[in-house]
Design a protein around this motif. Sequence first.
Motif, PDB file in Angstrom:
ATOM      1  N   THR A  13     -14.539  -6.198 -66.194  1.00 14.24           N
ATOM      2  CA  THR A  13     -15.038  -7.460 -66.740  1.00 14.24           C
ATOM      3  C   THR A  13     -15.488  -7.306 -68.178  1.00 14.24           C
ATOM      4  OG1 THR A  13     -17.220  -7.038 -65.769  1.00 14.24           O
ATOM      5  CG2 THR A  13     -15.718  -8.431 -64.518  1.00 14.24           C
ATOM      6  N   HIS A  18     -15.110 -10.911 -70.050  1.00 21.85           N
ATOM      7  CA  HIS A  18     -15.900 -11.741 -69.145  1.00 21.85           C
ATOM      8  C   HIS A  18     -17.283 -11.144 -68.910  1.00 21.85           C
ATOM      9  CE1 HIS A  18     -11.754 -13.002 -67.919  1.00 21.85           C
ATOM     10  NE2 HIS A  18     -12.320 -14.140 -68.252  1.00 21.85           N
ATOM     11  N   CYS A  21     -20.665 -12.165 -66.587  1.00 19.47           N
ATOM     12  CA  CYS A  21     -20.512 -13.418 -65.864  1.00 19.47           C
ATOM     13  C   CYS A  21     -19.886 -13.191 -64.495  1.00 19.47           C
ATOM     14  CB  CYS A  21     -19.696 -14.403 -66.686  1.00 19.47           C
ATOM     15  SG  CYS A  21     -19.608 -16.039 -65.938  1.00 19.47           S
ATOM     16  N   SER A  22     -18.770 -12.512 -64.430  1.00 17.47           N
ATOM     17  CA  SER A  22     -18.087 -12.292 -63.156  1.00 17.47           C
ATOM     18  C   SER A  22     -18.928 -11.451 -62.218  1.00 17.47           C
ATOM     19  CB  SER A  22     -16.744 -11.609 -63.383  1.00 17.47           C
ATOM     20  OG  SER A  22     -15.884 -12.458 -64.091  1.00 17.47           O
ATOM     21  N   ARG A  24     -22.238 -11.160 -62.239  1.00 16.37           N
ATOM     22  CA  ARG A  24     -23.357 -11.986 -61.803  1.00 16.37           C
ATOM     23  C   ARG A  24     -22.924 -12.969 -60.727  1.00 16.37           C
ATOM     24  NH1 ARG A  24     -25.936 -14.096 -66.997  1.00 16.37           N
ATOM     25  NH2 ARG A  24     -26.276 -12.043 -67.804  1.00 16.37           N
ATOM     26  N   GLU A  25     -21.783 -13.607 -60.955  1.00 11.19           N
ATOM     27  CA  GLU A  25     -21.274 -14.562 -59.970  1.00 11.19           C
ATOM     28  C   GLU A  25     -20.989 -13.880 -58.645  1.00 11.19           C
ATOM     29  OE1 GLU A  25     -17.904 -16.345 -61.825  1.00 11.19           O
ATOM     30  OE2 GLU A  25     -19.129 -17.563 -63.161  1.00 11.19           O
ATOM     31  N   TYR A  28     -24.351 -13.107 -57.003  1.00 16.70           N
ATOM     32  CA  TYR A  28     -24.940 -14.350 -56.519  1.00 16.70           C
ATOM     33  C   TYR A  28     -24.226 -14.830 -55.253  1.00 16.70           C
ATOM     34  CZ  TYR A  28     -26.367 -19.188 -56.202  1.00 16.70           C
ATOM     35  OH  TYR A  28     -26.834 -20.389 -55.746  1.00 16.70           O
ATOM     36  N   GLU A  29     -22.905 -14.767 -55.258  1.00 17.72           N
ATOM     37  CA  GLU A  29     -22.119 -15.188 -54.108  1.00 17.72           C
ATOM     38  C   GLU A  29     -22.456 -14.342 -52.885  1.00 17.72           C
ATOM     39  OE1 GLU A  29     -17.476 -15.151 -53.323  1.00 17.72           O
ATOM     40  OE2 GLU A  29     -18.022 -16.343 -55.085  1.00 17.72           O
ATOM     41  N   SER A  32     -25.909 -15.314 -51.657  1.00 17.78           N
ATOM     42  CA  SER A  32     -25.843 -16.613 -50.987  1.00 17.78           C
ATOM     43  C   SER A  32     -25.267 -16.466 -49.591  1.00 17.78           C
ATOM     44  CB  SER A  32     -24.992 -17.591 -51.794  1.00 17.78           C
ATOM     45  OG  SER A  32     -25.604 -17.888 -53.011  1.00 17.78           O
TER      46      SER A  32
END
Length: 156
Positions: A13, A18, A21-22, A24-25, A28-29, A32
Amino acid sequence: MKYNSVLDLHTHTVASGHAYCSLREMIYEEQSRSMRIISDTLDYIADHYRENIKIARLSANCHLSESHFRRLFSKYVHMSPAEYVNLVRIRTACEYLKKTDKSVADIAAECGFAADSTFNRNFRKMVGMSPAEWRKRGENYEQQLLKFDIRTEEGW
């Protein structure tokens, strides 16, 4: 593209522009997803605490291995799944003891304990006294909470 580690993903990344961002996403995913698993499990326990709940069943509901499920549950709930099931059962038993005149044995059975001795042992461990002693006491948990002297400190 398949990554063998988080470090491989991070390297890719950063190299591709990127940056974080990737990553972190992705984190986070995953968090979640973990929170949904825990939330669904807590709901399941609330609905089925009267039944003989096995860890194998809880982990299968989440499509996780038992060991991964135990780690995940303990991480978010700060106790093992079995301890949490017992906590729900004991809290419910306290409500029955407070609001009904049912026998301790009947309450134990209604709350999902297979044996009175298991119920008594778990109750004593969590509450600090036997169910019969707790019922006879003039003050219950809520009444004890009212006795706490809550003050605010200057600057808080």
